[in-house]
Design a protein around this motif. Structure first.
Motif, short mmCIF file in Angstrom:
data_model
loop_
_atom_site.label_atom_id
_atom_site.label_comp_id
_atom_site.label_asym_id
_atom_site.label_seq_id
_atom_site.Cartn_x
_atom_site.Cartn_y
_atom_site.Cartn_z
N ASP A 22 4.12 1.99 -3.31
CA ASP A 22 3.19 1.07 -2.69
C ASP A 22 3.37 1.20 -1.18
OD1 ASP A 22 5.60 -0.17 -2.25
OD2 ASP A 22 5.09 -2.04 -3.23
N SER A 23 2.80 0.30 -0.42
CA SER A 23 2.85 0.45 1.04
C SER A 23 4.27 0.30 1.59
CB SER A 23 1.92 -0.57 1.70
OG SER A 23 2.37 -1.88 1.45
N ARG A 24 5.16 -0.33 0.84
CA ARG A 24 6.55 -0.46 1.31
C ARG A 24 7.35 0.81 1.12
NH1 ARG A 24 8.60 -6.29 -0.93
NH2 ARG A 24 6.93 -7.52 -0.05
N THR A 25 7.04 1.55 0.05
CA THR A 25 7.85 2.71 -0.30
C THR A 25 7.19 4.04 0.01
OG1 THR A 25 6.98 2.67 -2.54
CG2 THR A 25 9.02 1.45 -2.15
N SER A 27 3.86 6.05 2.75
CA SER A 27 3.07 5.94 3.97
C SER A 27 1.66 5.44 3.69
CB SER A 27 3.00 7.31 4.65
OG SER A 27 2.38 8.24 3.79
N LYS A 28 1.44 4.88 2.48
CA LYS A 28 0.12 4.37 2.13
C LYS A 28 -0.17 3.08 2.91
CE LYS A 28 -0.89 4.54 -2.30
NZ LYS A 28 -0.74 4.28 -3.74
N PRO A 29 -1.43 2.82 3.25
CA PRO A 29 -1.76 1.58 3.96
C PRO A 29 -1.66 0.38 3.01
CG PRO A 29 -3.75 2.79 3.46
CD PRO A 29 -2.60 3.68 3.09
N PRO A 30 -1.42 -0.83 3.55
CA PRO A 30 -1.30 -2.01 2.69
C PRO A 30 -2.56 -2.32 1.89
CG PRO A 30 -0.44 -2.48 4.87
CD PRO A 30 -1.08 -1.12 4.93
N SER A 31 -3.70 -1.88 2.36
CA SER A 31 -4.93 -2.15 1.62
C SER A 31 -4.98 -1.40 0.29
CB SER A 31 -6.14 -1.78 2.46
OG SER A 31 -6.11 -0.41 2.78
N SER A 32 -4.15 -0.40 0.12
CA SER A 32 -4.16 0.36 -1.13
C SER A 32 -3.25 -0.26 -2.19
CB SER A 32 -3.72 1.80 -0.87
OG SER A 32 -2.36 1.84 -0.50
N ASP A 33 -2.57 -1.36 -1.88
CA ASP A 33 -1.66 -1.99 -2.83
C ASP A 33 -2.38 -2.71 -3.96
OD1 ASP A 33 0.55 -1.10 -1.54
OD2 ASP A 33 0.98 -2.98 -0.52
N LYS A 37 0.14 -8.91 -4.79
CA LYS A 37 1.31 -8.44 -4.05
C LYS A 37 2.54 -9.15 -4.59
CE LYS A 37 -0.65 -6.83 0.13
NZ LYS A 37 -0.24 -6.32 1.38
#
Length: 70
Positions: A22-25, A27-33, A37
């Protein structure tokens, strides 16, 4: 037949690894989560005590008002 099983097993492992990202683990942006959450994790350890004041607390008047009007 065994070679096909090994290929599929590797592919399943790759896809499971992608699902864990996910965006924490990554380089994906948070919008892709997605819409859900996980709740934030607190680093504080619980003390085991109940929240609020001590049960033996007495209210002091601190001299704000006279004890009797007269």
């Amino acid at each position: 037949m065994n070679a096909r099983i090994e290929v599929l097993t590797r592919r399943v492992a790759e896809l499971e690894a992608l699902l864990r990202k996910d965006s924490r683990t990554s380089s994906k942006p948070p919008s892709s989560d997605g819409p859900v959450k996980p709740p934030p994790r607190s680093r504080r350890q619980p003390s085991g005590r109940a929240p609020g004041n001590s049960p033996a607390r007495t209210r002091s008047r601190c001299g704000r008002w006279p004890s009797r009007i007269g």
